[in-house]
Scaffold this motif. Structure first.
Motif, short mmCIF file in Angstrom:
data_model
loop_
_atom_site.label_atom_id
_atom_site.label_comp_id
_atom_site.label_asym_id
_atom_site.label_seq_id
_atom_site.Cartn_x
_atom_site.Cartn_y
_atom_site.Cartn_z
N HIS A 1 0.85 6.71 5.28
CA HIS A 1 1.70 6.58 4.22
C HIS A 1 2.74 5.41 4.25
N GLY A 2 3.17 5.54 5.68
CA GLY A 2 4.17 4.37 6.13
C GLY A 2 3.34 3.16 6.04
N GLU A 3 2.32 3.24 6.60
CA GLU A 3 1.39 1.87 6.52
C GLU A 3 1.24 1.17 5.32
N ILE A 4 1.03 2.12 4.18
CA ILE A 4 0.83 1.79 2.76
C ILE A 4 2.13 0.90 2.16
N ALA A 5 3.43 1.67 2.77
CA ALA A 5 4.74 1.17 2.37
C ALA A 5 4.77 -0.32 2.88
N ASP A 6 4.71 -0.43 4.30
CA ASP A 6 4.61 -1.83 4.66
C ASP A 6 3.76 -2.84 3.73
N ARG A 7 2.34 -2.46 3.76
CA ARG A 7 1.68 -3.33 3.21
C ARG A 7 1.56 -3.59 1.60
N ASP A 8 1.89 -2.50 1.00
CA ASP A 8 2.15 -2.52 -0.44
C ASP A 8 3.06 -1.47 -1.21
N PRO A 9 4.15 -1.92 -1.38
CA PRO A 9 5.20 -0.87 -1.80
C PRO A 9 5.02 -0.65 -3.19
#
Length: 464
Positions: free
Chosen positions: A70-78
């Motif tokens: 989920h943290g990776e998603i936050a970095d790549r695509d808010p």
């Protein structure tokens, strides 16, 4: 642009996220995926069936690894992060976990598709509405094409929850394009017998059924207001030129009423029509019954006819089809029959046995050019890259001296360059796959994935 970094007819056994991360970008023409549905059910093939041993638990609980993803998603695509977070608040941690699992994989699938490519995600009403919002964010809402309903069984109702809802008889296919130039070959299906009986009411001397259709132009066309064999033109003129009218007459495609005050009509023969155009309700493909020849006993096996339609509609011969949840290989068998190249991935070693068995039975015992791999591919589409250690100064400035693991600041000499996606799992030397870690964090991470690494740091209280 580099082509695929794998051979045609390749099946991988392993985690499809790791494997897709190692596949070259923009190399696939069509993706079909039939992932778990978050149904909160356990599936297992019957003992004695060809798929005996195939089982999976379609129940999801939120873990530290999910949170790291989920943290990776936050970095790549808010925007995508917000969708997953909202689903978790509305539906609970199980749905959040499921959507995180799907989101990180769908991001890789979007990267793998060519501009002319398409993707069909097979799901059911359990999560179809959430999955659509994920795909809107990843593929672009403008690239949504259709929400297709496959009626997979007759409406006989259901015993569970029968008192509070209608019976569930259909699955959903979310169809998205990669861009505006995506391939789409219109499909047809046999005409409904009731439609034939009501419309094709005439039979010629040769026993051919036909209907009479209009020959009148829908808008005024003065240049087509000619008289033909004593029949006066309609008010707006004919729908065809005199030359075309004469050709149709020679071919026996004009109906001449005995009363010349009536209009000429076009003859349309039933046996020349391709059938009804396929729309978004697919109620003509039945599920696999217990006696079907193609049945292998896999818990969620889909019929070949379903995959045939998808592959014919959204690819051409020679195109590459990817199924990242290959299961019992129906998509791969269909692709092979239709002369497409294919690549599949499945976590279970049983999938490889089923692919080999089904395609050998389909193509003959001498057919044996299927490549079974358990490694992680290495991307070859990033060009010649410098030694990854040369990026240390750039990374130090980008991270402002912080270790990305424990998030403590260190002098330049105390940080080491690490691969976010390990090289053993297909990680490249591209700067986007590099980070700086302190010696302790680097040792902790080892060959772990970034998600596993972050989860371990949280479990040990090093990172919050």
């Amino acid at each position: 642009m580099s082509g695929p970094n794998w051979s045609n007819r390749t099946l991988w056994t392993g985690d499809n996220l790791d494997i897709m991360r190692g596949m070259n970008s923009e190399t696939v023409d069509l993706i079909y995926l039939d992932p778990p549905f978050n149904s909160n059910r356990d599936y297992a093939a019957p003992i004695g069936s060809e798929a005996a041993g195939a089982a999976f638990k379609d129940t999801w609980t939120l873990s530290d690894v999910d949170e790291a993803w989920h943290g990776e998603i936050a970095d790549r695509d808010p925007a995508l992060y917000a969708i997953v977070d909202a689903a978790g608040m509305a539906h609970g941690k199980g749905m959040k976990s499921y959507l995180i699992m799907m989101a990180v994989r769908l991001m890789e699938m979007q990267r793998l598709l060519k501009d002319t490519g398409s993707i069909y995600l097979h799901c059911d009403p359990t999560a179809s509405h959430y999955l659509k919002t994920l795909m809107d964010a990843i593929f672009g809402a403008g690239n949504f094409r259709n929400d297709i309903t496959w009626k997979r069984k007759a409406g006989r109702g259901e015993t569970q929850n029968a008192a509070i809802r209608f019976g569930v008889t259909s699955d959903v296919l979310l169809f998205y394009a990669r861009s505006s130039v995506t391939v789409l070959n219109r499909q047809s299906r046999p005409n409904n017998p009731a439609y034939i009986a009501s419309k094709f009411t005439h039979v010629d001397d040769h026993g051919r059924r036909y209907q009479l259709d209009n020959l009148t132009s829908p808008s005024p066309r003065p240049n087509l207001a000619y008289e033909y064999k004593g029949y006066k033109p309609p008010k707006n003129g004919w729908a065809v030129s005199r030359e075309r009218m004469e050709q149709m007459d020679r071919e026996g495609r004009i109906h001449f009423p005995s009363d010349k005050s009536k209009r000429l009509r076009r003859i349309r023969f039933l046996d020349e029509l391709p059938g009804e155009t396929v729309d978004t309700l697919w109620d003509d493909i039945p599920p696999i019954n217990s006696q079907a020849q193609e049945r292998v006993g896999y818990p969620t096996q889909k019929p070949l006819a379903l995959l045939n339609r998808i592959i014919r509609a959204s690819s051409n011969e020679g195109d590459i089809v990817l199924d990242p949840f290959a299961g019992c290989a129906t998509a791969l068998v269909a692709a092979d029959r239709l002369n497409r190249e294919w690549v599949g991935i499945d976590l279970s070693p049983l999938a490889a046995k089923l692919v080999l068995k089904r395609i050998r039975e389909d193509r003959g015992p001498l057919f044996d050019d299927i490549h079974h791999r358990t490694d992680i591919p290495r991307r070859t589409d990033l060009g010649e890259l410098p030694n990854y250690r040369t990026h240390k100064h750039t990374l130090y400035g980008k991270q402002e001296g912080q270790c990305t693991g424990c998030r403590v600041m260190f002098p330049f000499r105390n940080l080491t360059v690490d691969h976010v996606v390990p090289q053993s799992k297909g990680g490249s030397d591209h700067i986007e796959n590099l980070q700086l870690l302190c010696a302790a964090c680097n040792s902790t991470k080892g060959a772990r994935s970034q998600e596993e690494f972050v989860a371990k740091l949280k479990a040990e209280g090093i990172r919050h």
